[in-house]
Scaffold this motif. Sequence first.
Motif, PDB file in Angstrom:
ATOM      1  N   ARG A  25       0.850  -1.188   0.000  1.00  0.00           N
ATOM      2  CA  ARG A  25       0.000   0.000   0.000  1.00  0.00           C
ATOM      3  C   ARG A  25       0.888   1.242   0.000  1.00  0.00           C
ATOM      4  N   TYR A  26       0.619   2.114  -0.960  1.00  0.00           N
ATOM      5  CA  TYR A  26       1.332   3.383  -1.086  1.00  0.00           C
ATOM      6  C   TYR A  26       0.363   4.521  -0.770  1.00  0.00           C
ATOM      7  N   GLN A  27       0.761   5.401   0.137  1.00  0.00           N
ATOM      8  CA  GLN A  27      -0.082   6.527   0.518  1.00  0.00           C
ATOM      9  C   GLN A  27       0.706   7.817   0.362  1.00  0.00           C
ATOM     10  N   VAL A  28       0.206   8.744  -0.469  1.00  0.00           N
ATOM     11  CA  VAL A  28       0.782  10.074  -0.616  1.00  0.00           C
ATOM     12  C   VAL A  28      -0.345  11.068  -0.371  1.00  0.00           C
ATOM     13  N   GLU A  29      -0.315  11.693   0.805  1.00  0.00           N
ATOM     14  CA  GLU A  29      -1.388  12.594   1.218  1.00  0.00           C
ATOM     15  C   GLU A  29      -2.721  11.848   1.126  1.00  0.00           C
ATOM     16  N   GLU A  30      -3.666  12.320   0.329  1.00  0.00           N
ATOM     17  CA  GLU A  30      -4.963  11.653   0.238  1.00  0.00           C
ATOM     18  C   GLU A  30      -5.003  10.571  -0.835  1.00  0.00           C
ATOM     19  N   SER A  31      -3.904  10.417  -1.559  1.00  0.00           N
ATOM     20  CA  SER A  31      -3.863   9.448  -2.657  1.00  0.00           C
ATOM     21  C   SER A  31      -3.313   8.127  -2.151  1.00  0.00           C
ATOM     22  N   SER A  32      -4.041   7.048  -2.458  1.00  0.00           N
ATOM     23  CA  SER A  32      -3.644   5.740  -1.949  1.00  0.00           C
ATOM     24  C   SER A  32      -3.883   4.665  -3.005  1.00  0.00           C
ATOM     25  N   VAL A  33      -2.896   3.778  -3.186  1.00  0.00           N
ATOM     26  CA  VAL A  33      -3.056   2.633  -4.080  1.00  0.00           C
ATOM     27  C   VAL A  33      -2.656   1.375  -3.339  1.00  0.00           C
ATOM     28  N   LEU A  34      -3.283   0.269  -3.698  1.00  0.00           N
ATOM     29  CA  LEU A  34      -2.994  -1.039  -3.117  1.00  0.00           C
ATOM     30  C   LEU A  34      -2.680  -1.994  -4.252  1.00  0.00           C
ATOM     31  N   LEU A  35      -1.482  -2.583  -4.226  1.00  0.00           N
ATOM     32  CA  LEU A  35      -1.034  -3.471  -5.286  1.00  0.00           C
ATOM     33  C   LEU A  35      -0.934  -4.889  -4.734  1.00  0.00           C
ATOM     34  N   LEU A  36      -1.689  -5.795  -5.335  1.00  0.00           N
ATOM     35  CA  LEU A  36      -1.767  -7.181  -4.882  1.00  0.00           C
ATOM     36  C   LEU A  36      -1.201  -8.109  -5.949  1.00  0.00           C
ATOM     37  N   ALA A  37      -0.459  -9.126  -5.515  1.00  0.00           N
ATOM     38  CA  ALA A  37       0.084 -10.120  -6.437  1.00  0.00           C
ATOM     39  C   ALA A  37       0.069 -11.478  -5.751  1.00  0.00           C
ATOM     40  N   ASN A  38      -0.532 -12.458  -6.418  1.00  0.00           N
ATOM     41  CA  ASN A  38      -0.628 -13.815  -5.872  1.00  0.00           C
ATOM     42  C   ASN A  38       0.517 -14.660  -6.413  1.00  0.00           C
ATOM     43  N   LEU A  39       1.460 -15.021  -5.555  1.00  0.00           N
ATOM     44  CA  LEU A  39       2.656 -15.735  -5.973  1.00  0.00           C
ATOM     45  C   LEU A  39       2.430 -17.235  -6.126  1.00  0.00           C
ATOM     46  N   ALA A  40       1.244 -17.714  -5.851  1.00  0.00           N
ATOM     47  CA  ALA A  40       0.929 -19.137  -5.957  1.00  0.00           C
ATOM     48  C   ALA A  40       0.008 -19.391  -7.141  1.00  0.00           C
ATOM     49  N   GLY A  41      -0.062 -20.648  -7.559  1.00  0.00           N
ATOM     50  CA  GLY A  41      -0.858 -20.994  -8.730  1.00  0.00           C
ATOM     51  C   GLY A  41      -2.326 -21.233  -8.445  1.00  0.00           C
ATOM     52  N   GLU A  42      -2.736 -21.224  -7.172  1.00  0.00           N
ATOM     53  CA  GLU A  42      -4.127 -21.480  -6.814  1.00  0.00           C
ATOM     54  C   GLU A  42      -4.887 -20.164  -6.637  1.00  0.00           C
ATOM     55  N   ASP A  43      -6.170 -20.189  -6.996  1.00  0.00           N
ATOM     56  CA  ASP A  43      -7.018 -19.026  -6.748  1.00  0.00           C
ATOM     57  C   ASP A  43      -7.149 -18.802  -5.243  1.00  0.00           C
ATOM     58  N   VAL A  44      -7.197 -17.539  -4.844  1.00  0.00           N
ATOM     59  CA  VAL A  44      -7.315 -17.198  -3.427  1.00  0.00           C
ATOM     60  C   VAL A  44      -8.264 -16.015  -3.279  1.00  0.00           C
ATOM     61  N   VAL A  45      -8.622 -15.742  -2.036  1.00  0.00           N
ATOM     62  CA  VAL A  45      -9.403 -14.556  -1.722  1.00  0.00           C
ATOM     63  C   VAL A  45      -8.666 -13.802  -0.625  1.00  0.00           C
ATOM     64  N   ALA A  46      -8.150 -12.617  -0.958  1.00  0.00           N
ATOM     65  CA  ALA A  46      -7.496 -11.758   0.027  1.00  0.00           C
ATOM     66  C   ALA A  46      -8.569 -10.951   0.762  1.00  0.00           C
ATOM     67  N   ARG A  47      -8.219 -10.484   1.957  1.00  0.00           N
ATOM     68  CA  ARG A  47      -9.180  -9.707   2.737  1.00  0.00           C
ATOM     69  C   ARG A  47      -8.495  -8.448   3.261  1.00  0.00           C
ATOM     70  N   LEU A  48      -9.135  -7.315   3.046  1.00  0.00           N
ATOM     71  CA  LEU A  48      -8.594  -6.066   3.557  1.00  0.00           C
ATOM     72  C   LEU A  48      -8.570  -6.082   5.085  1.00  0.00           C
ATOM     73  N   PRO A  49      -7.632  -5.353   5.704  1.00  0.00           N
ATOM     74  CA  PRO A  49      -7.612  -5.261   7.167  1.00  0.00           C
ATOM     75  C   PRO A  49      -8.935  -4.734   7.712  1.00  0.00           C
ATOM     76  N   ALA A  50      -9.221  -5.090   8.971  1.00  0.00           N
ATOM     77  CA  ALA A  50     -10.520  -4.765   9.578  1.00  0.00           C
ATOM     78  C   ALA A  50     -10.820  -3.274   9.530  1.00  0.00           C
ATOM     79  N   GLY A  51      -9.798  -2.455   9.754  1.00  0.00           N
ATOM     80  CA  GLY A  51     -10.022  -1.013   9.735  1.00  0.00           C
ATOM     81  C   GLY A  51     -10.499  -0.522   8.386  1.00  0.00           C
ATOM     82  N   GLU A  52      -9.952  -1.093   7.323  1.00  0.00           N
ATOM     83  CA  GLU A  52     -10.389  -0.705   5.984  1.00  0.00           C
ATOM     84  C   GLU A  52     -11.794  -1.198   5.698  1.00  0.00           C
ATOM     85  N   VAL A  53     -12.114  -2.401   6.178  1.00  0.00           N
ATOM     86  CA  VAL A  53     -13.445  -2.952   5.948  1.00  0.00           C
ATOM     87  C   VAL A  53     -14.505  -2.050   6.590  1.00  0.00           C
ATOM     88  N   SER A  54     -14.218  -1.573   7.784  1.00  0.00           N
ATOM     89  CA  SER A  54     -15.198  -0.702   8.450  1.00  0.00           C
ATOM     90  C   SER A  54     -15.420   0.589   7.678  1.00  0.00           C
TER      91      SER A  54
END
Length: 559
Positions: free
Chosen positions: A473-502
């Motif tokens: 996660r890169y944050q510059v002032e109010e600008s934020s990006v989240l870059l995700l990469a799955n290093l395994a060959g199986e499908d997965v489901v990532a979950r944002l941290p609880a604070g972000e979910v709220s």
Amino acid sequence: MRSSWYSDAVIYQLDPRLFADSNEDGWGDLPGITERLHYLRGLGATCVWMLPFYTSPFRDGGYDVSDHLAVDPRLGDLADMAHLLETAEDLGLHVLVELVTQHTSDQHRWFQEARRDRSSPYRDYYIWADEPNDDIQPMFPDVEPRTWTWDEEAQQFYRHAFYSHEPDLALDNPRVRDELYRIVAFWLRMGVSGFRVDAVPMMLERARAARPDTDGQWLVRDLRAAVSGQRTGAVLLGEVDVASDEYAHYFGSDGQGMTMLLDFWSNNHLFLALARGQAEPLERALRNQPAAPDGATYAHWLRNNDELNLVRLSDGERTEVLDTFAPEESMRVYGRGIRRRLAPMLDGDPRRIALAHAVTLSLPGPPVLRYGDEIGMGDDLDRPEREAVRTPMQWSSTPSAGFSDAAPDRFQAPVVTGRYGPEHVNVDEQSVRDGSLLQRVGALVRARLGLSELGRVRPETWDVGVPSVLALRYQVEESSVLLLANLAGEDVVARLPAGEVSVLEAGQARYVDVHVDQDYAAVKADGRIPLAGYGYRWLRRTIDGDAAGSSTSESEENS
């Protein structure tokens, strides 16, 4: 980090001998590169890093320089270089060239003069001894077990950290340093934007010999001053393969050392992460990476012109990576590394190769692409040592790969054959095939150019509940990006941290795809983010309900 041209650069490394031959002599050349600069710009590159083109016997890929101020006639002349630089400038491309001053070729005029006469002013340009000592370790112990060689004409031993045909320069001699600064000034006046500095730790060994009461970093500072004084914004990209806690010394406490460092520490741990299919090794490397001073940065890459040197890993970790990516002894070299291209290491799987590029392009600081990796070029293990990864660029499906119209026996190196030969891997075919590796890598590069946060701040590593997923996660002032990469060959489901979910559940923000490997459903308020095997998703966090970018799949990006 203050913004500079290199903050958001995407660097493309090419070998002039092996990229494109314009005059049918079997050697790539500067006019050939000039003709192909539009290809690099279309890929999204903003900077070209050219490997040695100087006059040389080319016994070590041109790093055995015999004249630092001239173009090897087989590759062109200074007028060709001027035209290349002018064309690059017109296209908005910066050009970096090699600064190789730890050693020269034994055919260099300086060495020839030095060996003939002990009273020659060039004698002290090199390191001589009547009785050798083992003051340094050989760089290529399999090939050169000793670092001193007897010269019959000179009647003394000379030192060489690398090959015996590459005598070490005595950078403790101020006249040699003056030559170094003259070389720098010459090429900067020609119009280059800076230098990749070869073997920086070895250069500092001689600086310490000149001033034993220092750590030698004054030489880096003097070199930086010489470069900055000649051209504002010119950079030094240092080859500094040391422990990560030593990086700060090469940047300088005030940022007046190397402008950029090639981050070998993160590179080694990236391959450990790929071998395990887990993000933790790379996350750990990034957390332990010293912060670069303002105006300086790290550069990241997958493969380069040399072996994949794994000395920054523990013995057990190194064995793990070797067993995964170089299971046969012929694939290894120097007892420490791998002499394979990226694509064969990843079994030629376009998904895995694109994923590896997505990881590299998501790291903080400029990424470096090795020529041919964007199409999945292979290697030639029949060639010795590091030459296995030094083969002609594959432009077309013809037997000559579109590299040259000369007879193949005149080529500087043979074209790869077999599974990775040009009939299977080439630019022409991948340019027009939807979903090809070239189109995937190009889409990643161009998407990264729009993520200015990556060149300005260090990322946070987020725990998204899946060990195989790298989340930055890169944050510059109010600008934020989240870059995700799955290093395994199986499908997965990532979950944002609880604070972000709220925050999402409260409707105060949402995450919008800006680049993905395939079509995904929009991120819902529960913070669950599906990822395919070897998949990647780059997301922007928006708080105003107006997405900063629209969701794009590979097919949409390339249509």
